[in-house]
Design an enzyme around this catalytic site. Structure first.
Site, PDB file in Angstrom:
ATOM      1  N   SER A 257      -8.415  -2.909   0.962  1.00  0.00           N
ATOM      2  CA  SER A 257      -7.323  -3.137   0.002  1.00  0.00           C
ATOM      3  C   SER A 257      -7.591  -4.445  -0.723  1.00  0.00           C
ATOM      4  CB  SER A 257      -5.998  -3.237   0.766  1.00  0.00           C
ATOM      5  OG  SER A 257      -4.984  -3.751  -0.066  1.00  0.00           O
TER       6      SER A 257
ATOM      7  N   LYS B 201      -7.145  -5.654   6.830  1.00  0.00           N
ATOM      8  CA  LYS B 201      -7.952  -5.184   5.691  1.00  0.00           C
ATOM      9  C   LYS B 201      -9.070  -6.178   5.357  1.00  0.00           C
ATOM     10  CE  LYS B 201      -5.894  -1.267   4.798  1.00  0.00           C
ATOM     11  NZ  LYS B 201      -6.609   0.004   4.964  1.00  0.00           N
TER      12      LYS B 201
ATOM     13  N   TYR C 284      -1.047  -6.639   7.992  1.00  0.00           N
ATOM     14  CA  TYR C 284      -1.790  -5.502   7.418  1.00  0.00           C
ATOM     15  C   TYR C 284      -2.989  -6.047   6.629  1.00  0.00           C
ATOM     16  CZ  TYR C 284      -2.453  -1.811   3.795  1.00  0.00           C
ATOM     17  OH  TYR C 284      -2.962  -0.884   2.916  1.00  0.00           O
TER      18      TYR C 284
HETATM   19  N1  LIG Z   1      -1.359   3.146  -1.777  1.00  0.00           N
HETATM   20  C1  LIG Z   1      -1.780   1.917  -2.017  1.00  0.00           C
HETATM   21  O1  LIG Z   1      -1.246   1.204  -2.880  1.00  0.00           O
HETATM   22  C2  LIG Z   1      -2.947   1.359  -1.249  1.00  0.00           C
HETATM   23  C3  LIG Z   1      -3.458   0.114  -1.651  1.00  0.00           C
HETATM   24  C4  LIG Z   1      -4.537  -0.429  -0.961  1.00  0.00           C
HETATM   25  C5  LIG Z   1      -5.092   0.250   0.097  1.00  0.00           C
HETATM   26  N2  LIG Z   1      -4.561   1.452   0.485  1.00  0.00           N
HETATM   27  C6  LIG Z   1      -5.173   2.134   1.622  1.00  0.00           C
HETATM   28  O2  LIG Z   1      -5.505   3.460   1.279  1.00  0.00           O
HETATM   29  C7  LIG Z   1      -5.524   4.249   2.468  1.00  0.00           C
HETATM   30  C8  LIG Z   1      -4.725   5.525   2.254  1.00  0.00           C
HETATM   31  O3  LIG Z   1      -3.371   5.169   2.032  1.00  0.00           O
HETATM   32  P1  LIG Z   1      -2.397   6.053   1.122  1.00  0.00           P
HETATM   33  O4  LIG Z   1      -1.784   5.114   0.159  1.00  0.00           O
HETATM   34  O5  LIG Z   1      -3.079   7.265   0.636  1.00  0.00           O
HETATM   35  O6  LIG Z   1      -1.261   6.424   2.183  1.00  0.00           O
HETATM   36  P2  LIG Z   1      -0.413   7.759   2.419  1.00  0.00           P
HETATM   37  O7  LIG Z   1      -0.244   8.524   1.168  1.00  0.00           O
HETATM   38  O8  LIG Z   1       0.797   7.309   3.151  1.00  0.00           O
HETATM   39  O9  LIG Z   1      -1.346   8.605   3.381  1.00  0.00           O
HETATM   40  C9  LIG Z   1      -1.673   8.106   4.646  1.00  0.00           C
HETATM   41  C10 LIG Z   1      -2.473   9.182   5.377  1.00  0.00           C
HETATM   42  O10 LIG Z   1      -2.864   8.647   6.632  1.00  0.00           O
HETATM   43  C11 LIG Z   1      -2.355   9.465   7.683  1.00  0.00           C
HETATM   44  N3  LIG Z   1      -2.084   8.587   8.811  1.00  0.00           N
HETATM   45  C12 LIG Z   1      -1.160   7.623   8.939  1.00  0.00           C
HETATM   46  N4  LIG Z   1      -1.259   7.034  10.135  1.00  0.00           N
HETATM   47  C13 LIG Z   1      -2.290   7.631  10.771  1.00  0.00           C
HETATM   48  C14 LIG Z   1      -2.901   7.476  12.042  1.00  0.00           C
HETATM   49  N5  LIG Z   1      -2.456   6.585  12.936  1.00  0.00           N
HETATM   50  N6  LIG Z   1      -3.948   8.275  12.370  1.00  0.00           N
HETATM   51  C15 LIG Z   1      -4.409   9.222  11.504  1.00  0.00           C
HETATM   52  N7  LIG Z   1      -3.865   9.416  10.298  1.00  0.00           N
HETATM   53  C16 LIG Z   1      -2.829   8.624   9.937  1.00  0.00           C
HETATM   54  C17 LIG Z   1      -1.149  10.163   7.087  1.00  0.00           C
HETATM   55  O11 LIG Z   1      -0.847  11.406   7.715  1.00  0.00           O
HETATM   56  P3  LIG Z   1       0.066  11.505   9.047  1.00  0.00           P
HETATM   57  O12 LIG Z   1       1.227  10.587   8.836  1.00  0.00           O
HETATM   58  O13 LIG Z   1       0.430  12.943   9.120  1.00  0.00           O
HETATM   59  O14 LIG Z   1      -0.833  11.075  10.173  1.00  0.00           O
HETATM   60  C18 LIG Z   1      -1.663  10.416   5.666  1.00  0.00           C
HETATM   61  O15 LIG Z   1      -2.511  11.540   5.649  1.00  0.00           O
HETATM   62  C19 LIG Z   1      -5.012   3.354   3.593  1.00  0.00           C
HETATM   63  O16 LIG Z   1      -6.093   2.804   4.289  1.00  0.00           O
HETATM   64  C20 LIG Z   1      -4.284   2.261   2.837  1.00  0.00           C
HETATM   65  O17 LIG Z   1      -4.207   1.062   3.576  1.00  0.00           O
HETATM   66  C21 LIG Z   1      -3.496   2.026  -0.160  1.00  0.00           C
END
Ligand SMILES: NC(=O)c1ccc[n+]([C@@H]2O[C@H](COP(=O)([O-])OP(=O)(O)OC[C@H]3O[C@@H](n4cnc5c(N)ncnc54)[C@H](OP(=O)(O)O)[C@@H]3O)[C@@H](O)[C@H]2O)c1
Length: 254
Positions: free
Chosen positions: A150, A167, A163
């Site tokens: 991130s 990261k 968090y």
């Molecule tokens: N969205 C942003 O702005 C942003 C910014 C920077 C980085 N990121 C990073 O991008 C990545 C994806 O995030 P996202 O924004 O796509 O989030 P999201 O839409 O909430 O999706 C999260 C996914 O991870 C799964 N998950 C959550 N906890 C888990 C666990 N303990 N074990 C296995 N699966 C798990 C969830 O499914 P279940 O709940 O069914 O397990 C879901 O499939 C993450 O690493 C996040 O830190 C996101």
């Protein structure tokens, strides 16, 4: 350059929705077979069906399989890597994408269970899944690991401090593993900015227009923005890139 993954097999954690699901769709469209994993099988099956119905016919024999696994559970990591190799015969690309919802508030006040859970999924998880991929396939056959970090790992945002600590550590894990596992395995990271997913909803939903104006490219990220960069890192187009991170944030860090 055509970014293709024909004949490759990818395993993506946290892929039932958001960025993980978008990467799975992008990889399938590029010709890969993909194992998607997260904690809830029903959601995974729904996502797999949606991807198959969108791209299945156009990409021929590309397939999506699902495996329920908590990314923080080492036994689940071992079983999921093994199931991927059993199902598709190989493992070329591991994407460590799963992360816990950030604890919102002052880091100094975080309780130990939340601190441990964030660490176990975001950092120890990525490490353990990489170990399993290495042990079960990549040590012998080579491979490609992509860690989803991130921009919070490159900057200081106090409301989600712990968090962001995980990261930042994930970026150093990326560099260290890249040096250790070269030349057979490339290891890189992506640093997304604010992307419109469930995880970040609390950060963007109430003020999307105002936040967009503060971003040089004047919009929030879509999951596909991150998936496009992941496809580049997964493909041979990035074959001379290892141990680095690509920031995909619309210029937000500037
Ligand atoms: N969205 C942003 O702005 C942003 C910014 C920077 C980085 N990121 C990073 O991008 C990545 C994806 O995030 P996202 O924004 O796509 O989030 P999201 O839409 O909430 O999706 C999260 C996914 O991870 C799964 N998950 C959550 N906890 C888990 C666990 N303990 N074990 C296995 N699966 C798990 C969830 O499914 P279940 O709940 O069914 O397990 C879901 O499939 C993450 O690493 C996040 O830190 C996101």
């Amino acid at each position: 350059m055509d970014l293709r993954l024909d004949g490759k097999v990818a395993l993506i954690t946290g892929a039932s929705r958001g960025i993980g699901a978008a990467m799975a769709a992008e990889f399938v469209a590029a010709g890969a077979k993909v194992m998607i994993s997260s904690r809830k099988e029903a959601a995974l099956v729904e996502t797999a069906l949606a991807i198959e119905s969108r791209f299945g016919e156009s990409v021929g024999d590309a397939q999506v399989a699902v495996f329920e696994a908590n990314a923080g559970n080492p036994e689940a990591a071992e079983a999921c890597v093994s199931a991927t190799i059993e199902r598709f015969g190989r493992l070329d690309i591991l994407v460590n994408n799963a992360a816990t919802n950030p604890y919102m508030g002052k880091m100094i006040e975080i309780d130990l269970p939340r601190l441990d859970k964030t660490y176990d999924v975001n950092l120890r998880g990525a490490f353990v899944w990489a170990q399993q991929a290495w042990k079960q396939s990549m040590a012998e056959h080579g491979g490609n690991i992509i860690n989803i970090s991130s921009i919070g790992g490159l900057s200081v945002e106090t409301s989600i401090g712990h968090y962001n600590v995980t990261k930042a550590a994930l970026l150093h894990l990326t560099r260290s593993l890249a040096k250790e596992l070269a030349p057979g395995v490339r290891v890189n990271a992506l640093c997304p900015g604010l992307v419109k997913t469930d995880m970040a909803r609390a950060l963007w939903e109430s003020g999307e227009d105002a936040i967009s104006q503060m971003i040089p490219l004047h919009r929030l990220g879509e999951p596909e923005d991150i998936a496009h960069a992941a496809l580049f890192l997964a493909s041979d187009a990035s074959s001379w890139i290892t141990g680095t991170c690509i920031v995909v944030d619309g210029g937000m860090l500037l």
